[in-house]
Write an enzyme that holds these catalytic residues in place. Sequence first.
Site, PDB file in Angstrom:
ATOM      1  N   LYS A   1      -6.154 -12.248  -6.586  1.00 63.68           N
ATOM      2  CA  LYS A   1      -5.440 -10.969  -6.647  1.00 63.68           C
ATOM      3  C   LYS A   1      -6.358  -9.867  -6.418  1.00 63.68           C
ATOM      4  CE  LYS A   1      -2.837  -7.507  -9.500  1.00 63.68           C
ATOM      5  NZ  LYS A   1      -2.435  -7.039 -10.774  1.00 63.68           N
TER       6      LYS A   1
ATOM      7  N   ASP B   1      -3.825  -0.017  -8.089  1.00 61.25           N
ATOM      8  CA  ASP B   1      -2.420  -0.352  -8.679  1.00 61.25           C
ATOM      9  C   ASP B   1      -2.071   0.923  -9.622  1.00 61.25           C
ATOM     10  OD1 ASP B   1       0.081  -1.228  -9.750  1.00 61.25           O
ATOM     11  OD2 ASP B   1      -1.083  -2.511 -11.162  1.00 61.25           O
TER      12      ASP B   1
ATOM     13  N   LYS C   1       2.801   3.870 -13.196  1.00 56.83           N
ATOM     14  CA  LYS C   1       2.121   3.914 -14.500  1.00 56.83           C
ATOM     15  C   LYS C   1       2.090   5.188 -15.209  1.00 56.83           C
ATOM     16  CE  LYS C   1      -0.840  -0.216 -13.484  1.00 56.83           C
ATOM     17  NZ  LYS C   1      -0.197  -1.131 -14.457  1.00 56.83           N
TER      18      LYS C   1
ATOM     19  N   ASP D   1      -8.219  -3.738 -10.271  1.00 55.74           N
ATOM     20  CA  ASP D   1      -6.909  -4.571 -10.100  1.00 55.74           C
ATOM     21  C   ASP D   1      -7.238  -5.571  -8.899  1.00 55.74           C
ATOM     22  OD1 ASP D   1      -4.772  -5.459 -11.459  1.00 55.74           O
ATOM     23  OD2 ASP D   1      -3.643  -4.342 -10.129  1.00 55.74           O
TER      24      ASP D   1
ATOM     25  N   ASP E   1       5.736  -2.359 -10.792  1.00 51.36           N
ATOM     26  CA  ASP E   1       4.427  -2.599 -11.142  1.00 51.36           C
ATOM     27  C   ASP E   1       3.984  -4.174 -11.364  1.00 51.36           C
ATOM     28  OD1 ASP E   1       1.722  -1.609 -12.405  1.00 51.36           O
ATOM     29  OD2 ASP E   1       2.790  -0.893 -14.166  1.00 51.36           O
TER      30      ASP E   1
ATOM     31  N   GLU F   1       3.350  -6.445  -9.473  1.00 53.27           N
ATOM     32  CA  GLU F   1       3.010  -6.644  -8.143  1.00 53.27           C
ATOM     33  C   GLU F   1       2.021  -7.764  -7.738  1.00 53.27           C
ATOM     34  OE1 GLU F   1       1.287  -4.582  -9.649  1.00 53.27           O
ATOM     35  OE2 GLU F   1      -0.756  -5.016  -9.394  1.00 53.27           O
TER      36      GLU F   1
ATOM     37  N   ARG G   1       2.061 -10.571  -9.285  1.00 52.21           N
ATOM     38  CA  ARG G   1       2.552 -12.105  -8.828  1.00 52.21           C
ATOM     39  C   ARG G   1       2.927 -12.160  -7.564  1.00 52.21           C
ATOM     40  NH1 ARG G   1       5.951 -10.776 -14.344  1.00 52.21           N
ATOM     41  NH2 ARG G   1       4.127  -9.663 -14.761  1.00 52.21           N
TER      42      ARG G   1
HETATM   43  N1  BES Z   1      -2.705  -4.774 -12.896  1.00 51.19           N
HETATM   44  C1  BES Z   1      -1.590  -4.625 -13.933  1.00 51.19           C
HETATM   45  C2  BES Z   1      -2.048  -5.272 -15.161  1.00 51.19           C
HETATM   46  C3  BES Z   1      -3.345  -4.806 -16.018  1.00 51.19           C
HETATM   47  C4  BES Z   1      -3.200  -4.351 -17.202  1.00 51.19           C
HETATM   48  C5  BES Z   1      -4.601  -5.153 -15.726  1.00 51.19           C
HETATM   49  C6  BES Z   1      -4.259  -3.692 -18.031  1.00 51.19           C
HETATM   50  C7  BES Z   1      -5.572  -4.882 -16.320  1.00 51.19           C
HETATM   51  C8  BES Z   1      -5.470  -3.961 -17.543  1.00 51.19           C
HETATM   52  C9  BES Z   1      -0.489  -5.485 -13.486  1.00 51.19           C
HETATM   53  O1  BES Z   1      -0.233  -5.231 -12.377  1.00 51.19           O
HETATM   54  C10 BES Z   1       0.779  -4.836 -14.270  1.00 51.19           C
HETATM   55  O2  BES Z   1       1.070  -3.667 -14.263  1.00 51.19           O
HETATM   56  N2  BES Z   1       1.292  -5.676 -15.124  1.00 51.19           N
HETATM   57  C11 BES Z   1       2.393  -5.231 -15.827  1.00 51.19           C
HETATM   58  C12 BES Z   1       3.609  -6.141 -15.639  1.00 51.19           C
HETATM   59  C13 BES Z   1       4.979  -5.540 -16.295  1.00 51.19           C
HETATM   60  C14 BES Z   1       5.285  -4.366 -15.423  1.00 51.19           C
HETATM   61  C15 BES Z   1       5.879  -6.852 -16.038  1.00 51.19           C
HETATM   62  C16 BES Z   1       2.129  -5.318 -17.330  1.00 51.19           C
HETATM   63  O3  BES Z   1       1.561  -6.515 -17.776  1.00 51.19           O
HETATM   64  O4  BES Z   1       2.395  -4.341 -18.028  1.00 51.19           O
HETATM   65 ZN    ZN Z   2      -1.538  -4.931 -10.920  1.00 53.20          ZN
HETATM   66 MN    MN Z   3       0.931  -3.342 -11.707  1.00 55.67          MN
END
Ligand code: BES
Ligand code: ZN
Ligand code: MN
Length: 500
Positions: free
Chosen positions: A270, A275, A282, A293, A352, A354, A356
């Site tokens: 990824k 992000d 966010k 990210d 968010d 994204e 996946r």
């Molecule tokens: N890049 C983030 C995940 C992340 C969070 C990485 C903290 C490093 C530190 C990812 O894209 C994300 O935002 N995931 C969300 C998904 C949710 C909206 C289903 C999450 O895990 O909160």
């Molecule tokens: Zn992300």
């Molecule tokens: Mn995200």
Amino acid sequence: MSISVSFQKEHKTQPSMIVVLAYEGDEGVSLQPVSGLEASLVSLAKRALEANVQFKGRLGDFISVVTPEGSVAARLGVLGLGKAEALSALRAEEAGGKFYAALSSLGVAGVSLYVGDKLPQPDLTLDMLAASLANGAVLRGYKFERYKAPPKEMLPELKTLEVVCTHPANAKKAYEKLSCVSQGVFQARDLVNMPPNDLYPDAYAKIIKDTLKPLGVEVEIFDEKKLQKMGAGAMLAVGQGSDRPARMVVMRWNGANKKSKDAPLAFVGKGVTFDTGGISLKPGANMDEMKMDMGGSAAVVGLFKALALRKARVDVVGVVGLVENMPSSKAYRPGDIIKAYNGKTIEVLNTDAEGRLILADALHYAKQYNPELVIDLATLTGAAARITDYYGIAMCADKTDTTALKESGERVYERLMEFPMWREFHDAIKSNVADIKNIGGAAGGNITAATFLHHFTDYPWIHLDIAGPSFMTADVDYRLKGGTGVGVRLLYDFIKHTYA
Ligand code: BES
Ligand code: ZN
Ligand code: MN
């Protein structure tokens, strides 16, 4: 500035410090015997141990004393290696890392480290001990300073590390192997540490090409037109909100020199260069950290660098999806239904989620190589980030044996925690209007994400969520904050033990 490491039979330069090793034992501290060292320094080391009762010889414990006038070095140090029977290459690296940290606070520029001549235990050779101590120090000595003017006043930094050992040529050989992997780790750390205004998809793709092509890696860059033609609709949807268009980069290292297009191993990463969350924006606090990210893709690039430097005899494919996730009037929205590269439709319920989506297309691209195994790495979920601070990687694998990878994780201290992909998690991403949706329920966010990816992986596959260990906001033990390069050592070790 990086440290220059050399291996010698006796110290060559005029070091500012000579260091000997010591073990922790039931009957107190014992010095590692060193035949080549002046008797006066050996007795000084003994006196130092007697006077410093707090020094128990535990792993990374360090003391130093000033030597009498006329001595070859101004200081003498003793570095603890812990219990001799517990010593391993990994623990030696840890000692080397702590050693570097201790030297930085003293301002020592040149050091001669005497490894001595007694085998601590049968599984660890003296060459490997010498090489691992040096490698640990070098890994700890990493700095990312290209955006910073040099400070006006500062302690001298460690510039030369001379390792004095019985078979310097062998130790050097062992060190050079480790060093190739460390170069890969540094590459990954640099990429993670780079600011998102300089590391955006196109710039990132060029860096990959400029770094890996000269080493013999084939690098192919797909721009948005090509992605459109391919039908990589999930990746493109994530990238469409940004003025900086998406890229997919495919790397090939053909070290086994088989003529076929097939590759036994594929690694998918990824690479969200920033992000924001997109329209599902966010919160503002600490959003800067989302420059990390792209840690999964950085690990893939670092791994290829290590493999190429080592000229590893294995055929490997790497695929990274590079995008910037931005909110704008062009951005994809919650409610959109998009079509992935493999034809499945996805209802976007949160922009968010994204990572996946990018991985869906990159994973499907890897299929054409008929891989024996695909491993993806991604800073995918907050759920994984919250699991542990101790370099723990959240892993999901459906019917794929993870034993060997777990063993690698223990060896390099990038340990894996495996999560089950229960049916209920699959049910959670069923959509009313599309084949699947991109979020599930609140529980087990890292598992829901993995079950989503499962729809794009009809081959043996292991998913590694490195959201936790990819980027540290504080120093942990002797490990530095910032980009860690996690994944590079893990996968290199895995390939070395399983395929090479
Ligand atoms: N890049 C983030 C995940 C992340 C969070 C990485 C903290 C490093 C530190 C990812 O894209 C994300 O935002 N995931 C969300 C998904 C949710 C909206 C289903 C999450 O895990 O909160
Ligand atoms: Zn992300
Ligand atoms: Mn995200």
